[in-house]
Design a protein around this motif. Sequence first.
Motif, PDB file in Angstrom:
ATOM      1  N   GLU A  41      -4.347  -2.744 -11.199  1.00 54.17           N
ATOM      2  CA  GLU A  41      -3.601  -2.523  -9.961  1.00 54.17           C
ATOM      3  C   GLU A  41      -4.550  -2.498  -8.756  1.00 54.17           C
ATOM      4  O   GLU A  41      -4.250  -3.041  -7.685  1.00 54.17           O
ATOM      5  N   GLU A  42      -5.711  -1.833  -8.919  1.00 55.09           N
ATOM      6  CA  GLU A  42      -6.676  -1.769  -7.833  1.00 55.09           C
ATOM      7  C   GLU A  42      -7.242  -3.156  -7.530  1.00 55.09           C
ATOM      8  O   GLU A  42      -7.427  -3.532  -6.375  1.00 55.09           O
ATOM      9  N   SER A  45      -4.958  -5.317  -5.507  1.00 52.94           N
ATOM     10  CA  SER A  45      -4.812  -4.949  -4.097  1.00 52.94           C
ATOM     11  C   SER A  45      -6.047  -5.282  -3.278  1.00 52.94           C
ATOM     12  O   SER A  45      -6.032  -5.131  -2.058  1.00 52.94           O
ATOM     13  N   GLN A  46      -7.121  -5.711  -3.926  1.00 54.59           N
ATOM     14  CA  GLN A  46      -8.361  -5.997  -3.221  1.00 54.59           C
ATOM     15  C   GLN A  46      -8.449  -7.484  -2.906  1.00 54.59           C
ATOM     16  O   GLN A  46      -8.311  -8.329  -3.790  1.00 54.59           O
ATOM     17  N   ARG A  60     -11.565   9.024   4.583  1.00 56.96           N
ATOM     18  CA  ARG A  60     -10.841   7.997   3.835  1.00 56.96           C
ATOM     19  C   ARG A  60     -11.545   6.651   3.955  1.00 56.96           C
ATOM     20  O   ARG A  60     -12.103   6.297   4.996  1.00 56.96           O
ATOM     21  N   GLU A  62     -11.940   2.694   4.315  1.00 53.50           N
ATOM     22  CA  GLU A  62     -11.333   1.509   4.894  1.00 53.50           C
ATOM     23  C   GLU A  62     -12.209   0.311   4.552  1.00 53.50           C
ATOM     24  O   GLU A  62     -13.428   0.451   4.439  1.00 53.50           O
ATOM     25  N   ARG A 251     -13.869   8.636  -2.784  1.00 54.98           N
ATOM     26  CA  ARG A 251     -12.456   8.854  -2.503  1.00 54.98           C
ATOM     27  C   ARG A 251     -11.821   7.600  -1.925  1.00 54.98           C
ATOM     28  O   ARG A 251     -12.365   6.981  -1.018  1.00 54.98           O
ATOM     29  N   ALA A 252     -10.651   7.259  -2.452  1.00 57.46           N
ATOM     30  CA  ALA A 252      -9.929   6.078  -1.977  1.00 57.46           C
ATOM     31  C   ALA A 252      -8.478   6.173  -2.412  1.00 57.46           C
ATOM     32  O   ALA A 252      -8.185   6.623  -3.532  1.00 57.46           O
ATOM     33  N   ASP A 253      -7.580   5.746  -1.528  1.00 54.80           N
ATOM     34  CA  ASP A 253      -6.150   5.682  -1.846  1.00 54.80           C
ATOM     35  C   ASP A 253      -5.603   7.021  -2.342  1.00 54.80           C
ATOM     36  O   ASP A 253      -4.803   7.075  -3.274  1.00 54.80           O
ATOM     37  N   GLY A 254      -6.057   8.097  -1.729  1.00 53.61           N
ATOM     38  CA  GLY A 254      -5.540   9.407  -2.070  1.00 53.61           C
ATOM     39  C   GLY A 254      -6.076   9.997  -3.352  1.00 53.61           C
ATOM     40  O   GLY A 254      -5.637  11.064  -3.789  1.00 53.61           O
ATOM     41  N   ARG A 257     -11.936   7.116  -7.042  1.00 55.16           N
ATOM     42  CA  ARG A 257     -12.166   5.856  -7.746  1.00 55.16           C
ATOM     43  C   ARG A 257     -13.599   5.841  -8.275  1.00 55.16           C
ATOM     44  O   ARG A 257     -14.528   6.326  -7.616  1.00 55.16           O
TER      45      ARG A 257
END
Length: 421
Positions: A41-42, A45-46, A60, A62, A251-254, A257
């Motif tokens: 899934e990750e 989305s990349q 966060r 980006e 930290r990534a996407d809440g 990772r």
Amino acid sequence: MNRTTMPAARHQLARMLLPCAFAVLSACASMGPPLSSATPEELASQEVRLGVRTFGPDGRLEVLSSSVVGRRLEARLGDQPVSILALSGGGATGAFGAGALAGLARSGARPEFSVVTGVSAGALVAPFAFLGPAWDAEMTAIYTDGVTSGLLHRRLLGAVFGSSVYSGVPLRRLIDHYANDGMIAAVAAGAAKGRLLLVATTDFATGEPVVWDLGSVALNGGSDAKRLFRTILLASASVPGMFPPVHIRFRADGGVREETHIDGGVTIPFFIAPGPEDLPAAGVGKPAPLVRIVIDGRLRDFPHAANANALSIFSRSVSAGLSRMTRTALESTVDASRQRGISLEYTAIPASYPLRSAFDFSPDEQRALFQYASGCAEAGRFWIRASQGAALPMPVQGAATGGAPCPADDRFNGRFAALER
């Protein structure tokens, strides 16, 4: 020990054992724990693009495109001229780039760079380049006081049952020693002014290069800043097979990772960010951006014989491939810079410099290369300007150091300055 000195009985035994060793290596290729990677899934989305991973004030992650990085850089710097320093990979030849910084500082020709980028060995030097001459004493000690001599600590059967031939502990300790609280705070202060410190790694799962904004890590990483800063540097310099892959948690996407990364030089020899096409153009009263590229290695090798064994052939093949990849990247960057009217200067170790190995961390070799680069930079014979119709540099008597001409006086290095497209 070579064939002429090995006793006949031992040589015969070695020939008998070599096929067995290869068989064991083949059988063990699937051994070892699985390496962490992004989920499907990750990955979906990349985007497959060379963006810049940056951390905002809220911590966060980006991923910014080159064009966005370029616009932000221009907005933060205002009327200040843009200057970029790109440091390539190179193993032990990172001493070349470090020595150059020291020599430029002594000559008064070292600016405060707007952007510093680094790959592999260049990533380890990049924080010092970013922080300026005030940190030169620490940088100089690494390459002149024998600090790097213990980096290659061989692991018993590491290549068969482990993930690398050498332990990653000495390299980690070196990074932890200089990437301390003081360095993190100083990098954060520079990042707060809008300057960028960027390093590249290679995502082991995707095989794609990843660019990290270390300035944002230092500025917005909070209590985790030092750990993440150090881990990214370690990953960027961890040559696959030589040093273990590095697990990076962030930290990534809440959530949190974890990815496995290796040496950035596997996928890119050096990089310019923002890309030449996204750098601000020269205007009235505003000079064109200045890009400087340090190739911590040679652009070519003199022809030499290689022994007819697997290790020698493999080493020579990899060296040839990396040299060609670096030349291609440099040619492409020179061409793109010309089209945008960007001032570009570059340098590389001349083929005539007596470089024993890209991984010779012996104190004498490190010190000699550092002092060679430092002397050439201080003498003003380090950079080669790539401008339309530029002529090859003329040798300057007395500018040579260490038995080799300075980079600006090497005719092969200078051929890129005269490329016609």
